[in-house]
Design a protein around this motif. Structure first.
Motif, short mmCIF file in Angstrom:
data_model
loop_
_atom_site.label_atom_id
_atom_site.label_comp_id
_atom_site.label_asym_id
_atom_site.label_seq_id
_atom_site.Cartn_x
_atom_site.Cartn_y
_atom_site.Cartn_z
N ILE A 20 0.83 -1.20 0.00
CA ILE A 20 0.00 0.00 0.00
C ILE A 20 0.87 1.26 0.00
N MET A 21 1.96 1.24 0.77
CA MET A 21 2.85 2.40 0.82
C MET A 21 3.56 2.61 -0.52
N SER B 25 1.12 4.28 -2.57
CA SER B 25 0.97 5.65 -2.10
C SER B 25 2.13 6.52 -2.60
N GLU C 42 1.53 7.28 -6.27
CA GLU C 42 0.44 8.23 -6.49
C GLU C 42 0.81 9.64 -6.03
N ARG C 43 1.75 9.76 -5.10
CA ARG C 43 2.10 11.06 -4.55
C ARG C 43 3.48 11.52 -5.03
N PHE D 206 6.94 9.19 5.49
CA PHE D 206 6.35 7.93 5.06
C PHE D 206 6.53 6.83 6.13
N GLU E 200 3.77 7.48 8.61
CA GLU E 200 2.48 7.02 8.08
C GLU E 200 2.36 5.50 8.19
N SER E 201 3.43 4.80 7.82
CA SER E 201 3.43 3.34 7.88
C SER E 201 3.29 2.85 9.31
#
Length: 378
Positions: A274-275, A278, A281-282, A303, A306-307
């Motif tokens: 998922i990261m 992410s 996408e970012r 990051f 976030e993780s």
């Protein structure tokens, strides 16, 4: 986060069940007696009838180790069907010596317990458990009543001298399941003749003495008395039995918890994927931040945080789910649940470590992104 939630809840539930079972075992063995042990004949090839324990041997042991033992009696029991007014009740009669109520907690409801006079006179008396009295006489106070039981192929009339309450824990009752026999106590001298040989003895060691030390002394004495080797008799303590059982329960809990922890790795791989998505996408956002002065370690920490946050939230939710699941199961089967706070702290901390470990690669990839290429990314 689902993999983390499932993994953490499984581990918490399994560890809690293991700790709860250990607590139950501690309560059970506390009722049995921490200073209790059993002595029995072991590994005799040329067995002789004199190797058994006789009533005179028991008296010799009491005299020899009087201050070191609180109770000594053969471990024997009898079973018989009792018929009263066409009502048949299966009765378990535990053969005991006087003083049994001093080493075991027995709450008398009516009458009295078996005393020294009953044992010496070989009195034909019996003490019934509350449920046995109800089933046989349809009343709790059965003191003074007489029941007929079968002992050694002979029918004997026994006088009820007391009724006691069974203080057995609900958990132990649940583990034992449906009882086929009702409980009672009788003097061991009444149930067996003077020349009867017993295979095993029930021993309670005094609190201020070591169970194993006194056990070795008793074995040495008996071996010399019977003209046998020390290895021909065994002294098995309740503490040894408890330690063995706790080791088995603990080992099984750890093994199953390790298997359940595999789902944590699956959850960690899911977080990494998922990261990575992410980060892709970012990409443009990363380029703008770096163009405005964000350092490589700033993007890396962003990051990673976030993780770790994703994983920690999963750990907290999983912990709550695991505790809730165990509490629900415990209430259904009336099992007292033990939740170790340390296991909760470890579970949440481990979930965060999983998040940081599996989030490092995506975070590193984002931090190394070239700002010009990132700004051009569509």
């Amino acid at each position: 986060m689902l993999g983390i939630i499932i993994g953490i809840s499984s581990v918490i539930a399994i560890v809690s069940i293991g700790d709860s079972m250990k607590g139950v075992m501690d309560d059970i063995y506390k009722d049995i007696g921490k200073n209790r042990a059993y002595m029995y004949i072991y590994n005799i090839e040329d067995f002789r009838s004199t190797d058994f324990f006789f009533i005179e041997d028991i008296e010799l042991l009491k005299d020899r180790f009087g201050d070191k033992i609180n109770y000594l009696c053969p471990t024997e029991g009898l079973r018989s069907d009792v018929v009263v007014n066409k009502n048949t009740v299966k009765l378990q009669m535990e053969c005991i010596d006087s003083g049994f109520d001093k080493v075991q907690h027995i709450e008398m409801l009516y009458g009295r317990m078996i005393n020294e006079s009953d044992v010496n006179r070989k009195s034909k008396v019996i003490v019934l458990e509350q449920n046995a009295a109800l089933k046989i006489f349809n009343r709790e106070n059965a003191v003074g009543k007489t029941i007929r039981v079968k002992i050694e192929n002979n029918m004997e009339d026994l006088l009820v001298i007391g009724v006691y309450k069974n203080d057995q824990s609900p958990v132990l009752s649940l583990l034992q399941g449906q009882k086929m026999y009702e409980d009672s106590y009788v003097p061991y001298t009444m149930a067996f003749p003077q020349n009867y040989g017993f295979y095993q003895l029930d021993v309670f060691i005094a609190d201020n003495y070591s169970v194993s030390t006194v056990g070795n002394e008793i074995i040495s004495y008996v071996a010399k008395l019977k003209n046998r080797e020390i290895d021909n008799y065994r002294f098995y303590t309740v503490e040894e039995d408890q330690a063995t059982l706790n080791g088995i329960v603990g080992g099984m809990s750890i093994a199953v918890a390790c298997i359940a922890a595999i789902s944590l790795l699956v959850g960690g791989i899911g977080i990494m994927n998922i990261m990575l998505v992410s980060v892709t996408e970012r990409t443009r956002e990363i380029g703008i931040k770096k163009a405005l002065g964000a350092r490589t370690k700033d993007v890396l920490f962003q990051f990673l945080i976030e993780s770790a946050t994703l994983s920690a939230i999963g750990g907290i939710v999983g912990t709550m789910s695991g505790i809730g699941l165990v509490m629900l199961g415990g209430s259904v089967i009336s099992l007292p649940i033990v939740v170790n706070p340390l296991s909760i702290i470890i579970a949440v901390a481990f979930s965060m470590i999983i998040g940081v470990f599996f989030g490092y690669y995506p975070a590193k990839k984002a931090a190394k992104a070239d700002p010009i290429d990132a700004l051009r990314y569509e």
